[in-house]
Design an enzyme around this catalytic site. Sequence first.
Site, PDB file in Angstrom:
ATOM      1  N   LYS A   1      -2.565  -5.147 -12.762  1.00 26.82           N
ATOM      2  CA  LYS A   1      -0.841  -5.312 -13.083  1.00 26.82           C
ATOM      3  C   LYS A   1      -0.043  -5.461 -11.773  1.00 26.82           C
ATOM      4  O   LYS A   1       1.053  -5.175 -11.797  1.00 26.82           O
ATOM      5  CB  LYS A   1      -0.792  -4.021 -13.563  1.00 26.82           C
ATOM      6  N   CYS A   2      -0.847  -6.621 -10.451  1.00 28.17           N
ATOM      7  CA  CYS A   2      -0.366  -6.343  -9.840  1.00 28.17           C
ATOM      8  C   CYS A   2       0.289  -8.075  -9.488  1.00 28.17           C
ATOM      9  O   CYS A   2      -0.225  -9.288 -10.431  1.00 28.17           O
ATOM     10  CB  CYS A   2      -0.595  -6.784  -8.553  1.00 28.17           C
ATOM     11  N   ILE A   3       1.786  -8.903  -8.983  1.00 27.66           N
ATOM     12  CA  ILE A   3       2.185  -9.945  -9.430  1.00 27.66           C
ATOM     13  C   ILE A   3       2.340 -10.811  -8.611  1.00 27.66           C
ATOM     14  O   ILE A   3       1.788  -9.997  -7.238  1.00 27.66           O
ATOM     15  CB  ILE A   3       3.598  -9.984  -9.910  1.00 27.66           C
TER      16      ILE A   3
END
Length: 108
Positions: free
Chosen positions: A106-108
């Site tokens: 869930k990290c961009i």
Amino acid sequence: MEFEGRIIDTDAQGYLKNSTDWSEALAPVLAEQEGITLTEPHWEVVRFVRAFYQEFNTSPAIRMLVKAMAQKYGEEKGNSRYLYRLFPKGPAKQATKIAGLPKPVKCI
């Protein structure tokens, strides 16, 4: 990247392609690329995310990291303000990178 006479494959963002290439000797090199000098509190988080990954087979995103750190170490260390002081560009992203783990989903 080259480390101790061998090539270590990384992706475009600097994450290790193979987490088995990681060692505690490599961590300070990865940290330096992030502008971080590892102190004992950094190591505590790096070792924690490695243990988390080994148990759950996934790198923790920030919410999961904060919650799990709070359960193990208490509110003093299990809060985003503390973690961002250690890893200013994002605790989940930087700690997992330094720990030689895949980027959290869930990290961009």
